[in-house]
Design a protein around this motif. Structure first.
Motif, PDB file in Angstrom:
ATOM      1  N   GLN A   1       1.381  55.344  61.013  1.00 23.73           N
ATOM      2  CA  GLN A   1       1.471  56.267  60.419  1.00 23.73           C
ATOM      3  C   GLN A   1       2.473  57.165  59.494  1.00 23.73           C
ATOM      4  O   GLN A   1       2.348  58.177  59.291  1.00 23.73           O
ATOM      5  CB  GLN A   1       0.495  57.298  61.468  1.00 23.73           C
ATOM      6  N   GLY A   2       3.350  56.138  59.919  1.00 25.55           N
ATOM      7  CA  GLY A   2       4.800  56.039  58.568  1.00 25.55           C
ATOM      8  C   GLY A   2       5.456  56.236  59.766  1.00 25.55           C
ATOM      9  O   GLY A   2       6.583  56.937  59.116  1.00 25.55           O
ATOM     10  N   VAL A   3       5.447  56.154  60.830  1.00 21.94           N
ATOM     11  CA  VAL A   3       6.484  57.472  61.449  1.00 21.94           C
ATOM     12  C   VAL A   3       7.407  56.134  62.245  1.00 21.94           C
ATOM     13  O   VAL A   3       6.710  54.857  63.276  1.00 21.94           O
ATOM     14  CB  VAL A   3       5.554  57.511  63.060  1.00 21.94           C
ATOM     15  N   PRO A   4       8.760  56.000  61.800  1.00 26.02           N
ATOM     16  CA  PRO A   4       9.703  55.192  62.682  1.00 26.02           C
ATOM     17  C   PRO A   4       9.927  55.436  63.714  1.00 26.02           C
ATOM     18  O   PRO A   4       9.121  56.020  64.419  1.00 26.02           O
ATOM     19  CB  PRO A   4      11.005  55.045  62.043  1.00 26.02           C
ATOM     20  N   VAL A   5       9.992  54.321  64.804  1.00 19.07           N
ATOM     21  CA  VAL A   5      10.046  54.135  65.879  1.00 19.07           C
ATOM     22  C   VAL A   5      11.952  53.341  66.501  1.00 19.07           C
ATOM     23  O   VAL A   5      11.679  52.309  65.888  1.00 19.07           O
ATOM     24  CB  VAL A   5       8.825  52.957  66.893  1.00 19.07           C
ATOM     25  N   HIS A   6      11.554  53.586  67.166  1.00 21.50           N
ATOM     26  CA  HIS A   6      12.250  52.655  68.031  1.00 21.50           C
ATOM     27  C   HIS A   6      12.371  52.792  69.942  1.00 21.50           C
ATOM     28  O   HIS A   6      12.703  53.026  70.685  1.00 21.50           O
ATOM     29  CB  HIS A   6      14.869  53.905  68.272  1.00 21.50           C
ATOM     30  N   LEU A   7      12.286  51.453  69.731  1.00 20.05           N
ATOM     31  CA  LEU A   7      11.669  50.535  70.945  1.00 20.05           C
ATOM     32  C   LEU A   7      12.788  50.112  72.006  1.00 20.05           C
ATOM     33  O   LEU A   7      13.068  49.179  71.392  1.00 20.05           O
ATOM     34  CB  LEU A   7      10.173  50.093  70.546  1.00 20.05           C
ATOM     35  N   PHE A   8      12.807  50.730  72.777  1.00 20.24           N
ATOM     36  CA  PHE A   8      13.752  49.731  73.519  1.00 20.24           C
ATOM     37  C   PHE A   8      13.204  48.771  73.721  1.00 20.24           C
ATOM     38  O   PHE A   8      12.376  48.093  74.474  1.00 20.24           O
ATOM     39  CB  PHE A   8      13.457  50.968  75.137  1.00 20.24           C
ATOM     40  N   SER A   9      13.855  47.687  74.259  1.00 21.47           N
ATOM     41  CA  SER A   9      13.985  45.763  74.305  1.00 21.47           C
ATOM     42  C   SER A   9      13.602  45.881  76.562  1.00 21.47           C
ATOM     43  O   SER A   9      13.441  44.502  76.517  1.00 21.47           O
ATOM     44  CB  SER A   9      14.533  45.003  73.351  1.00 21.47           C
ATOM     45  N   GLU A  10      14.236  46.883  76.806  1.00 19.23           N
ATOM     46  CA  GLU A  10      14.574  46.308  78.010  1.00 19.23           C
ATOM     47  C   GLU A  10      13.738  47.729  79.195  1.00 19.23           C
ATOM     48  O   GLU A  10      13.669  48.893  78.144  1.00 19.23           O
ATOM     49  CB  GLU A  10      15.819  46.538  78.642  1.00 19.23           C
ATOM     50  N   ILE A  11      13.061  47.854  80.478  1.00 16.47           N
ATOM     51  CA  ILE A  11      13.238  48.888  80.844  1.00 16.47           C
ATOM     52  C   ILE A  11      14.092  49.456  80.889  1.00 16.47           C
ATOM     53  O   ILE A  11      15.634  48.806  81.211  1.00 16.47           O
ATOM     54  CB  ILE A  11      12.928  48.103  83.002  1.00 16.47           C
ATOM     55  N   THR A  12      14.207  50.705  80.705  1.00 19.68           N
ATOM     56  CA  THR A  12      15.120  51.309  80.785  1.00 19.68           C
ATOM     57  C   THR A  12      14.840  52.686  81.561  1.00 19.68           C
ATOM     58  O   THR A  12      13.325  53.533  81.409  1.00 19.68           O
ATOM     59  CB  THR A  12      15.182  51.741  79.548  1.00 19.68           C
ATOM     60  N   PRO A  13      15.692  54.077  82.021  1.00 19.15           N
ATOM     61  CA  PRO A  13      15.826  54.548  82.763  1.00 19.15           C
ATOM     62  C   PRO A  13      15.228  55.517  82.100  1.00 19.15           C
ATOM     63  O   PRO A  13      16.176  56.324  81.244  1.00 19.15           O
ATOM     64  CB  PRO A  13      16.542  55.117  83.774  1.00 19.15           C
ATOM     65  N   THR A  14      14.609  56.626  82.329  1.00 16.44           N
ATOM     66  CA  THR A  14      14.176  58.294  82.117  1.00 16.44           C
ATOM     67  C   THR A  14      14.866  58.918  80.769  1.00 16.44           C
ATOM     68  O   THR A  14      15.215  58.469  79.797  1.00 16.44           O
ATOM     69  CB  THR A  14      12.997  58.915  82.507  1.00 16.44           C
ATOM     70  N   PRO A  15      16.785  59.127  81.858  1.00 16.76           N
ATOM     71  CA  PRO A  15      17.769  59.768  81.443  1.00 16.76           C
ATOM     72  C   PRO A  15      17.767  59.102  80.046  1.00 16.76           C
ATOM     73  O   PRO A  15      18.725  59.743  78.768  1.00 16.76           O
ATOM     74  CB  PRO A  15      18.710  60.014  82.390  1.00 16.76           C
ATOM     75  N   PHE A  16      18.334  57.823  79.594  1.00 15.87           N
ATOM     76  CA  PHE A  16      18.275  57.135  78.822  1.00 15.87           C
ATOM     77  C   PHE A  16      17.347  56.846  77.565  1.00 15.87           C
ATOM     78  O   PHE A  16      18.145  57.397  76.347  1.00 15.87           O
ATOM     79  CB  PHE A  16      18.950  55.033  78.340  1.00 15.87           C
ATOM     80  N   VAL A  17      16.212  57.199  77.536  1.00 17.20           N
ATOM     81  CA  VAL A  17      15.426  57.799  76.401  1.00 17.20           C
ATOM     82  C   VAL A  17      15.031  58.894  76.287  1.00 17.20           C
ATOM     83  O   VAL A  17      15.221  59.479  74.936  1.00 17.20           O
ATOM     84  CB  VAL A  17      14.105  57.109  76.966  1.00 17.20           C
ATOM     85  N   VAL A  18      15.588  59.982  77.018  1.00 13.17           N
ATOM     86  CA  VAL A  18      15.276  61.264  76.062  1.00 13.17           C
ATOM     87  C   VAL A  18      16.752  61.333  75.724  1.00 13.17           C
ATOM     88  O   VAL A  18      16.922  62.593  74.907  1.00 13.17           O
ATOM     89  CB  VAL A  18      15.111  62.643  77.851  1.00 13.17           C
ATOM     90  N   GLY A  19      18.352  61.440  75.978  1.00 15.57           N
ATOM     91  CA  GLY A  19      19.355  61.488  75.593  1.00 15.57           C
ATOM     92  C   GLY A  19      19.035  60.342  74.606  1.00 15.57           C
ATOM     93  O   GLY A  19      20.466  60.341  73.272  1.00 15.57           O
ATOM     94  N   SER A  20      18.394  60.116  73.972  1.00 10.46           N
ATOM     95  CA  SER A  20      18.416  58.981  72.825  1.00 10.46           C
ATOM     96  C   SER A  20      18.668  59.832  71.158  1.00 10.46           C
ATOM     97  O   SER A  20      17.945  60.297  71.156  1.00 10.46           O
ATOM     98  CB  SER A  20      17.736  57.689  72.378  1.00 10.46           C
TER      99      SER A  20
END
Length: 113
Positions: free
Chosen positions: A94-113
């Motif tokens: 849909q043309g939306v850039p994605v920043h996909l973590f490459s390793e298992i990541t705790p939720t707080p790291f994803v939310v704070g990104s």
């Protein structure tokens, strides 16, 4: 399940759709619309993408961050990592850039990104 005549199991898999709650999708991995699987992840992500497009006019500039945990269900082939990749593919389509973590990541790291 059909071959085995597992009518009750089939009913459980297809009688109701998963609901999106405050913690996101919560269901067992497996077949049917009431479980987490490739189809339900793709459908949900398509809807979520539409919602984000309506809510954030600059979504295609900002993009989204996607992380995943260690959960997996080998019998169904489902895993958090697989589902994260499927979700990323939907956003990218849909043309939306994605920043996909490459390793298992705790939720707080994803939310704070």
């Amino acid at each position: 399940m059909v071959k085995d005549g597992a009518v009750e199991a089939l009913k459980k898999c297809f009688s109701s759709r998963m609901e999106f709650g405050t913690a996101g999708l919560r269901a067992a991995m497996g077949p049917g619309v009431s479980c987490m699987n490739d189809l339900t992840i793709i459908q949900t992500t398509q809807g979520f993408c539409r919602y984000l497009e309506q809510s954030f006019g600059n979504l295609k500039e900002r993009g989204v961050v996607i992380g995943y945990d260690a959960r997996a269900h080998p019998p169904s082939g489902g895993s958090s990592k697989r589902f994260a990749r499927l979700a990323a593919a939907v956003f990218i389509s849909q043309g939306v850039p994605v920043h996909l973590f490459s390793e298992i990541t705790p939720t707080p790291f994803v939310v704070g990104s």
